[in-house]
Design an enzyme around this catalytic site. Structure first.
Site, PDB file in Angstrom:
ATOM      1  N   GLY A  73       0.842  -1.194   0.000  1.00 45.17           N
ATOM      2  CA  GLY A  73       0.000   0.000   0.000  1.00 45.17           C
ATOM      3  C   GLY A  73       0.870   1.235   0.000  1.00 45.17           C
ATOM      4  O   GLY A  73       0.779   2.081   0.890  1.00 45.17           O
ATOM      5  N   GLU A  96       0.511  -1.371  -4.797  1.00 47.36           N
ATOM      6  CA  GLU A  96      -0.599  -0.443  -4.619  1.00 47.36           C
ATOM      7  C   GLU A  96      -1.810  -0.920  -5.407  1.00 47.36           C
ATOM      8  O   GLU A  96      -1.675  -1.335  -6.564  1.00 47.36           O
ATOM      9  CB  GLU A  96      -0.178   0.966  -5.072  1.00 47.36           C
ATOM     10  CG  GLU A  96      -1.265   2.018  -5.048  1.00 47.36           C
ATOM     11  CD  GLU A  96      -1.875   2.234  -3.679  1.00 47.36           C
ATOM     12  OE1 GLU A  96      -3.122   2.181  -3.588  1.00 47.36           O
ATOM     13  OE2 GLU A  96      -1.113   2.430  -2.704  1.00 47.36           O
ATOM     14  N   ASP A 152      -5.520   1.370   5.691  1.00 45.41           N
ATOM     15  CA  ASP A 152      -6.937   1.665   5.907  1.00 45.41           C
ATOM     16  C   ASP A 152      -7.378   1.042   7.231  1.00 45.41           C
ATOM     17  O   ASP A 152      -7.226  -0.164   7.426  1.00 45.41           O
ATOM     18  CB  ASP A 152      -7.753   1.087   4.757  1.00 45.41           C
ATOM     19  CG  ASP A 152      -9.204   1.546   4.765  1.00 45.41           C
ATOM     20  OD1 ASP A 152      -9.711   1.908   5.843  1.00 45.41           O
ATOM     21  OD2 ASP A 152      -9.831   1.534   3.694  1.00 45.41           O
ATOM     22  N   GLU A 229       1.300  10.715   4.004  1.00 43.76           N
ATOM     23  CA  GLU A 229       0.351  10.575   5.112  1.00 43.76           C
ATOM     24  C   GLU A 229       0.999  10.939   6.441  1.00 43.76           C
ATOM     25  O   GLU A 229       0.407  11.626   7.276  1.00 43.76           O
ATOM     26  CB  GLU A 229      -0.182   9.146   5.166  1.00 43.76           C
ATOM     27  CG  GLU A 229      -1.329   8.928   6.138  1.00 43.76           C
ATOM     28  CD  GLU A 229      -2.599   9.657   5.736  1.00 43.76           C
ATOM     29  OE1 GLU A 229      -3.383  10.017   6.640  1.00 43.76           O
ATOM     30  OE2 GLU A 229      -2.798   9.886   4.533  1.00 43.76           O
TER      31      GLU A 229
END
Length: 252
Positions: A73, A96, A152, A229
């Site tokens: 990811g 990804e 997630d 992030e």
């Protein structure tokens, strides 16, 4: 420069792709069916497409070179790019699921290679579902590092089975990691941090790194700074929760 002016997806000043042309949903459902090519086994991965500088004229990668790091990811590729210069002789790949994000990372790597001759040849990206196809890409014990950065959280309990760290998925990650290999995880969601740590702590093939080992590992510092992030969390003054575990041989 003329090429950049003709291609609006590239920044005129840096030559790098601009994210606004590659926007996608923050996350995808890993349990849904996606349509992209999947190699039937690791020996069917065409490495010449990923690491041309490491391939001979016959398009075969140097037999002594295999992918050692996998960023699961990988998002927009920030960690890969930081790791590339830190470990210039190590092949690494981002995995990804989102097609637009994968395309952005590809373009970003290509642009960096052009702007920095001889650098960033050791990183690449592939669109795939790592919750399903890890054994299709890596041989047993091939990897030395796996990264799961800001995955997630799938907050709803009914969706916990979609989480990329779970007891049964750790079996597959343990297969791909060599003994002594390390899994790095980080999140800004405390409940998910507790979940990932509990899964790793209860698994017989993983043990936590000591505080001294964490301090000595240069990669640990990148977990909270290298990705887009992590930078957003830092800007907002958020807290992060990490778990770093080593692959071990299970007790007899």
């Amino acid at each position: 420069m003329l090429e950049n002016e003709a291609n609006p997806t590239l920044s005129k000043s840096t030559g790098l792709p601009r994210k606004r042309f590659y926007r996608a949903r923050a996350h995808s459902n890993p349990l849904s069916d996606s349509h992209f090519p999947v190699p039937t086994s690791p020996c069917h991965v065409d490495f010449s497409l990923h690491y041309p500088q490491f391939c001979s004229s016959s398009d075969q990668i140097d037999s002594s070179k295999k992918i050692q790091f996998a960023d699961i990811g990988c998002g927009f590729g920030g960690l890969l790019i930081s790791l590339s210069t830190l470990f210039p002789d190590t092949l690494m790949i981002g995995m990804e699921l989102r097609d637009k994000v994968t395309e952005y990372v590809k373009e970003r790597i290509l642009a960096l290679r052009v702007a920095n001759p001889g650098q960033y040849q050791n990183i690449s990206v592939v669109r795939t579902n790592s919750m399903k196809y890890i054994p299709n890409y890596f041989e047993k014990g091939q990897l030395s590092k796996m990264f799961f950065l800001f995955p997630d959280p799938h907050f709803k309990e009914k969706n916990h089975r979609r989480r990329v760290i779970s007891t049964h998925l750790l079996d597959e990650y343990a297969y791909a990691l060599g003994v002594g290999g390390i899994i790095y995880t980080i999140t800004d969601v405390e409940e998910l941090g507790d979940w990932m740590k509990a899964c790793l702590e209860s698994h017989p093939m993983f043990e936590a790194l000591t505080e001294e080992e964490l301090e000595a590992d240069p990669v640990v510092k990148l977990l909270s700074s290298a990705t887009e992030e992590s930078q957003k969390v830092a800007r907002n003054g958020g807290q992060t929760f990490q778990a770093v575990y080593r692959r071990i041989m299970p007790a007899a």
